[in-house]
Design a protein around this motif. Structure first.
Motif, mmCIF file in Angstrom:
data_model
loop_
_atom_site.group_PDB
_atom_site.id
_atom_site.type_symbol
_atom_site.label_atom_id
_atom_site.label_comp_id
_atom_site.label_asym_id
_atom_site.label_seq_id
_atom_site.Cartn_x
_atom_site.Cartn_y
_atom_site.Cartn_z
ATOM 1 N N LEU B 244 -5.581 -1.632 -22.668
ATOM 2 C CA LEU B 244 -4.989 -1.054 -21.464
ATOM 3 C C LEU B 244 -3.812 -0.159 -21.802
ATOM 4 N N ARG B 245 -3.730 0.951 -21.090
ATOM 5 C CA ARG B 245 -2.570 1.824 -21.181
ATOM 6 C C ARG B 245 -1.753 1.564 -19.914
ATOM 7 N N ILE B 246 -0.644 0.838 -20.027
ATOM 8 C CA ILE B 246 0.123 0.427 -18.852
ATOM 9 C C ILE B 246 1.089 1.541 -18.481
ATOM 10 N N ARG B 247 0.927 2.091 -17.274
ATOM 11 C CA ARG B 247 1.927 3.052 -16.765
ATOM 12 C C ARG B 247 2.916 2.234 -15.946
ATOM 13 N N THR B 248 4.086 2.064 -16.525
ATOM 14 C CA THR B 248 5.034 1.084 -16.003
ATOM 15 C C THR B 248 5.337 1.295 -14.521
ATOM 16 N N ASP B 249 5.569 2.558 -14.137
ATOM 17 C CA ASP B 249 6.007 2.806 -12.754
ATOM 18 C C ASP B 249 4.941 2.412 -11.747
ATOM 19 N N PHE B 250 3.672 2.724 -12.084
ATOM 20 C CA PHE B 250 2.598 2.365 -11.161
ATOM 21 C C PHE B 250 2.476 0.855 -11.049
ATOM 22 N N VAL B 251 2.573 0.189 -12.206
ATOM 23 C CA VAL B 251 2.399 -1.261 -12.182
ATOM 24 C C VAL B 251 3.535 -1.912 -11.391
ATOM 25 N N ILE B 252 4.768 -1.422 -11.601
ATOM 26 C CA ILE B 252 5.888 -1.999 -10.842
ATOM 27 C C ILE B 252 5.697 -1.757 -9.349
ATOM 28 N N ALA B 253 5.231 -0.553 -8.990
ATOM 29 C CA ALA B 253 4.982 -0.273 -7.572
ATOM 30 C C ALA B 253 3.961 -1.260 -7.014
ATOM 31 N N GLY B 254 2.883 -1.510 -7.799
ATOM 32 C CA GLY B 254 1.865 -2.460 -7.353
ATOM 33 C C GLY B 254 2.431 -3.856 -7.183
ATOM 34 N N LEU B 255 3.286 -4.264 -8.135
ATOM 35 C CA LEU B 255 3.884 -5.599 -8.048
ATOM 36 C C LEU B 255 4.763 -5.712 -6.807
ATOM 37 N N ILE B 256 5.516 -4.644 -6.526
ATOM 38 C CA ILE B 256 6.350 -4.678 -5.316
ATOM 39 C C ILE B 256 5.476 -4.809 -4.077
ATOM 40 N N GLY B 257 4.333 -4.090 -4.081
ATOM 41 C CA GLY B 257 3.405 -4.212 -2.964
ATOM 42 C C GLY B 257 2.939 -5.643 -2.783
ATOM 43 N N ALA B 258 2.543 -6.281 -3.887
ATOM 44 C CA ALA B 258 2.081 -7.672 -3.824
ATOM 45 C C ALA B 258 3.191 -8.574 -3.304
ATOM 46 N N LEU B 259 4.404 -8.321 -3.781
ATOM 47 C CA LEU B 259 5.545 -9.131 -3.343
ATOM 48 C C LEU B 259 5.744 -9.009 -1.833
ATOM 49 N N LEU B 260 5.615 -7.779 -1.315
ATOM 50 C CA LEU B 260 5.793 -7.574 0.124
ATOM 51 C C LEU B 260 4.750 -8.357 0.917
ATOM 52 N N ILE B 261 3.502 -8.334 0.426
ATOM 53 C CA ILE B 261 2.447 -9.074 1.138
ATOM 54 C C ILE B 261 2.771 -10.565 1.146
ATOM 55 N N LEU B 262 3.180 -11.098 -0.016
ATOM 56 C CA LEU B 262 3.489 -12.524 -0.094
ATOM 57 C C LEU B 262 4.658 -12.863 0.822
ATOM 58 N N LEU B 263 5.662 -11.991 0.850
ATOM 59 C CA LEU B 263 6.810 -12.234 1.733
ATOM 60 C C LEU B 263 6.374 -12.302 3.187
ATOM 61 N N LEU B 264 5.482 -11.383 3.573
ATOM 62 C CA LEU B 264 5.038 -11.394 4.966
ATOM 63 C C LEU B 264 4.257 -12.667 5.264
ATOM 64 N N ALA B 265 3.384 -13.069 4.325
ATOM 65 C CA ALA B 265 2.616 -14.300 4.533
ATOM 66 C C ALA B 265 3.560 -15.488 4.673
ATOM 67 N N TRP B 266 4.577 -15.546 3.816
ATOM 68 C CA TRP B 266 5.563 -16.619 3.908
ATOM 69 C C TRP B 266 6.266 -16.584 5.256
ATOM 70 N N PHE B 267 6.654 -15.383 5.663
ATOM 71 C CA PHE B 267 7.363 -15.208 6.931
ATOM 72 C C PHE B 267 6.523 -15.698 8.102
#
Lengths: 477, 402
Positions: B244-267
């Motif tokens: 895999l060639r990891i493009r850091t910025d894209f991956v971090i953006a994706g992780l933030i997206g996942a975090l937002l979804i989890l936060l909403l589910a928790w909320f």
């Protein structure tokens, strides 16, 4: 002035409409003197056709399709490609128009068949998807459609003035067709379907047929309009299919009056004319344009509303004006701030933010006072306001001093959305439709029907009206 | 040879149509439960042709379990893949596994960002029963706000710009709801469904041009990346991890997206306010009876929905160069696709739908035989799936039938 009778009002309406039509028809002689102006006028007429047919589809039949403009674009492309690729007499411009019309008709009918199962929001989503797919295909198939570089189109014979008249006649013909349809039994079915699909079906309306029919007939109309319009311009580009154009069509239809094709068409002409004038505006002394006239109308309406409020009650400022006053103060303050700021740096975004906020506040003020009490006194003062505002704008023009020149650029399109929202919120019937209703007397007839219905309701089944709960609840998990 | 490919293209749909016609008729004539027979017949026809149809026709198995449907769907997928391999042996997707893996990784990262935005839309839908046609513009609003904060005002960290952009879109969303949508719930507006479509669309039009005018022409300026001021200790723009060639910025953006979804589910699951949202979504009147202010819930739900869109937009900006408000409509379409695929009103469905859309886009555009057209068609691949889904199963994977 005493109340006019319905007949005299209708006569007056016909006279006004006749004068407007004559003015538009003769305008190449005195106003649309350059090729550029003719181009803009032709585009406005084309948008009027799109808006009036969309109002038939969405306002009358209740099918909120966002694929209208995409269908028109496909028709235009089909005609242009046919003329490019086919030789001999079938490949002439007229053959292209026939093919474009038929293509849009075919695609629209198929779309209508596909959409039978979908209601309201789902229908809107699906048609957005269709419109975007159509645009992507046109952009991607560069060998066939020319892609982003656009496609050269063979023009119809005749000069630009002739093309202008052609599109004008087309608008008249399509409006006539739409109204002929509305007066028939089918028009009644379509309206019944909008009000309540299930009730209409229960009363014997073939809802499936009516739905496919309205998609089919409107796509035939816009296919014809689009392929004729395409052959009066030199190039066709994928931008013709964009959702933003659809947004413009929706905006002008709502501003004119969604339920009336004629009002939607007039709305398109008025809004596009105004926007063209707003490309670069001069404000203040020495300037004379749409803005000055609008400003004058605004001032007169405001003065009249306030004057009336003070005079009628004999009391301190009535509550209505008391509620409205903050909006007025905010808007006047913001617009004043803008006039000071706009003299500075060119394209300063804060100035535009301030102007838009001020314009929104002012429109809310005007709309609210309009909704609160305009129709009652509109009858007596409306013509006088129009005449006086033109006179006042001449007066403003004659004040010595320098005007402020402002380039509006892209900001004027934002106005579309803002006016669309505010019109919907405060004047659901649009701004032009009530005037048409006043002249035609349709409003009284409708009021009578509604009163009749409500009276019947009270007697028979009023208690059940609130018995059921929320109609369509979706559960979050 | 070309006849062979033509037949391969036609055969699947042809047998699917025949199957979906013949099989239900057979079940009905034997007075068996005919639910799902249309879909099963179509799928089996597409997967095994006449053999599959004959099997269903002769032995008429019980279709209430999902084994046959799942098997047939997987078989169709495998067949399509084999056909693709045979037709385009030189395509990068068939020759290089690491290329496919990288496409998948990109698709998942982008898909998670879009999923975070779509989750906001699904929240608005489940509480208010309306679809907001201004969601893409709120995404761009967040993006433009983050871009402006990170380049013009303080030049501060890209991560910190996200919550601020979120708060700004929360405020704008709530003001819009209060002034334009709230009267709808009081019953003061005729044909509220139409009104909601038009008024949200109108606000989108306004916001989009306001953003275009506000942003001007930002060429030459680019937003600071996540790696410019390393927050997580990673400051390389891209690195290799196995194939895999990891493009850091894209991956971090994706992780933030996942975090937002989890936060909403928790909320939604764990807080009282979230529970009140779900209560209003289920039964507005009953929720009012137990003391929930439904008007305030509507406003807050809309605001939180737009906040998620704005934060998703802000999260993506550092991975791109600058936001483009002109494509707000196309971005919005992704969120419509996601919520319809996942099922309107389902947070889990929207999360999975986001990954699905991202992967469909990345693989579709990455494997399309003609690279010149591939990027133009990028959005078309999920759109086709979307159109099929709306026609076949409008309630989506996780939605309930009406």
């Amino acid at each position: 002035m005493r109340e006019m009778t319905a007949d005299r009002r209708r006569m007056a309406g016909l006279v006004v409409l006749g004068v407007l039509v004559v003015l538009i028809a003769t305008s190449p002689a005195f106003f649309l003197t350059s090729g550029y102006r003719l181009d803009v006028a032709r585009l406005a007429l084309y948008m009027a056709i799109l808006a009036s047919t969309w109002s038939l589809l969405a306002g009358v039949a209740g099918q909120f399709s966002f694929a209208h403009v995409a269908l028109a674009g496909l028709g235009g492309y089909a005609g242009a490609i046919w003329v490019r690729d086919v030789s001999g007499w079938p490949g002439s411009v007229y053959g292209g128009i026939v093919i474009g019309t038929l293509f849009a008709w075919l695609v629209g009918t198929l779309l209508g068949l596909l959409l039978l199962r979908l209601r309201a929001a789902y229908l809107a989503l699906f048609t957005i998807a269709f419109a975007e797919l159509a645009r992507l295909t046109v952009v991607a198939e560069t060998d066939f459609t020319g892609g982003r570089l656009s496609l050269a189109v063979q023009q119809l014979p005749g000069d630009e003035t002739a093309h202008f008249y052609l599109v004008l006649v087309l608008l008249g013909a399509i409006l006539g067709w739409v109204y002929w349809l509305l007066r028939s039994r089918t028009g009644l079915f379509l309206r019944a379907m909008r009000e309540d699909e299930q009730a209409a079906a229960a009363l014997g309306v073939n809802v499936v047929r009516a739905k496919v029919f309205v998609f089919s007939i409107t796509s035939l109309m816009i296919g014809l309009a689009a392929s004729v319009y395409t052959h009066t311009v030199s190039r066709i580009a994928p931008e013709r299919l964009e959702l933003l154009v659809m947004g413009q069509v929706i905006a002008v239809a709502v501003i004119g009056g969604l339920e009336s094709p004629l009002a939607a068409a007039i709305g398109a002409l008025v809004v596009f004319g105004t926007l063209e004038n707003l490309r670069e505006i001069s404000i203040g002394p020495g300037a004379m344009n749409v803005v000055t006239v609008l400003l004058a109308v605004g001032i007169l309406v405001l003065v009249y509303v306030i004057f009336r409020a003070f005079r009628s009650a004999g009391a301190p400022v009535p509550r209505r004006i008391g509620r409205l006053a903050p909006w007025l103060v905010i808007s006047v303050a913001l617009i004043t701030v803008f006039l000071f700021m706009a003299g500075g740096e060119d394209g300063d975004w804060t100035a535009w933010m301030v102007l838009i906020a001020g314009a929104v506040a002012l429109s809310v003020f005007v709309m609210r006072s309009y909704a609160a009490g305009l129709p009652a006194w509109l009858e007596r003062v409306y013509p006088a306001v129009l005449v006086a505002s033109v006179a006042l704008s001449f007066l403003i023009r004659s004040i010595p001093g320098e005007s402020l020149d402002v380039e509006l650029g892209v900001w004027r399109f934002g106005v579309f959305g803002a006016i669309l929202m505010i019109t919907l919120r405060f004047a659901r019937n649009g701004l032009i439709f009530p005037i048409l209703q006043y002249f035609s007397g349709a409003k009284e007839a409708r009021k009578e029907t509604v009163e009749f219905r409500d009276a019947g309701d009270d007697a028979s089944h009023a208690p059940q009206a609130t018995a059921d709960g929320r109609p369509d609840g979706e559960v979050a998990r | 040879m070309s006849w062979f490919w033509a037949w391969m293209l036609i055969a699947g749909p042809l047998w699917a149509i025949i199957g979906s016609r013949v099989v239900p008729r057979r079940y009905r004539s034997l007075s068996l439960d005919s639910r799902r027979t249309r879909a099963a017949g179509g799928l089996m026809g597409a997967a095994l042709g006449p053999l599959g149809i004959a099997y269903l026709y002769r032995s008429t198995p019980d279709l209430s379990g999902r084994r046959i449907m799942a098997g047939a769907s997987i078989l169709v997928g495998v067949e399509l893949w084999l056909l693709f391999r045979a037709a385009f042996p030189d395509n990068a997707c068939n020759t290089s596994a690491s290329y496919v893996a990288n496409q998948l990784q990109n698709g998942i990262s982008l898909g998670l960002v879009f999923a975070a935005m779509a989750v906001g839309l699904t929240l608005i839908y489940s509480v208010q029963s309306i679809i907001s046609f201004t969601h893409g513009q709120f995404f761009m609003f967040g993006g433009v706000a983050a871009f402006f904060l990170a380049t013009e005002v303080w030049e501060f960290n890209a991560v910190l710009a996200i919550p601020i952009a979120g708060v700004l879109s929360l405020i704008v969303g709530m003001v819009f709801e209060r002034t334009m949508l709230a009267p709808m719930h009081g019953g003061g507006i005729e044909r509220a469904g139409e009104y909601a479509i038009l008024v949200t669309f109108g606000f989108g039009l306004f916001l989009q041009f306001a953003l275009v005018g506000f942003l001007g022409n930002p060429t030459g300026v680019r937003a600071p990346r996540y790696t410019d001021r390393p927050l997580l200790g990673i400051d390389t723009a891209a690195f290799d991890l196995g194939p895999l060639r990891i493009r850091t910025d894209f991956v971090i953006a994706g992780l933030i997206g996942a975090l937002l979804i989890l936060l909403l589910a928790w909320f939604l699951q764990r807080t009282w306010m979230g529970r009140s949202f779900r209560a209003v979504a289920q039964q507005r009147d009953a929720a009012s009876v137990v003391g929930i202010n439904s008007g305030r819930t509507f406003t807050l739900a809309f605001g939180i929905g737009t906040m998620l869109a704005g934060m998703a937009g802000a999260a993506l900006v550092p991975a791109l160069n600058f936001p483009i408000p002109q494509i707000a409509g196309q971005v919005a379409i992704r969120s419509y696709i996601i919520i319809v695929l996942g099922g309107l009103g389902s947070v889990l469905g929207a999360g999975l739908g986001g990954i699905f859309v991202g992967v469909a886009e990345a693989l579709g555009a990455g494997c399309f035989p003609d690279p010149a057209r591939a990027s133009s068609y990028q959005l078309a691949f999920p759109l086709v799936l979307f159109a099929l889904m709306l026609l076949v199963r409008p309630q989506g994977f996780f939605g309930r039938a009406e």
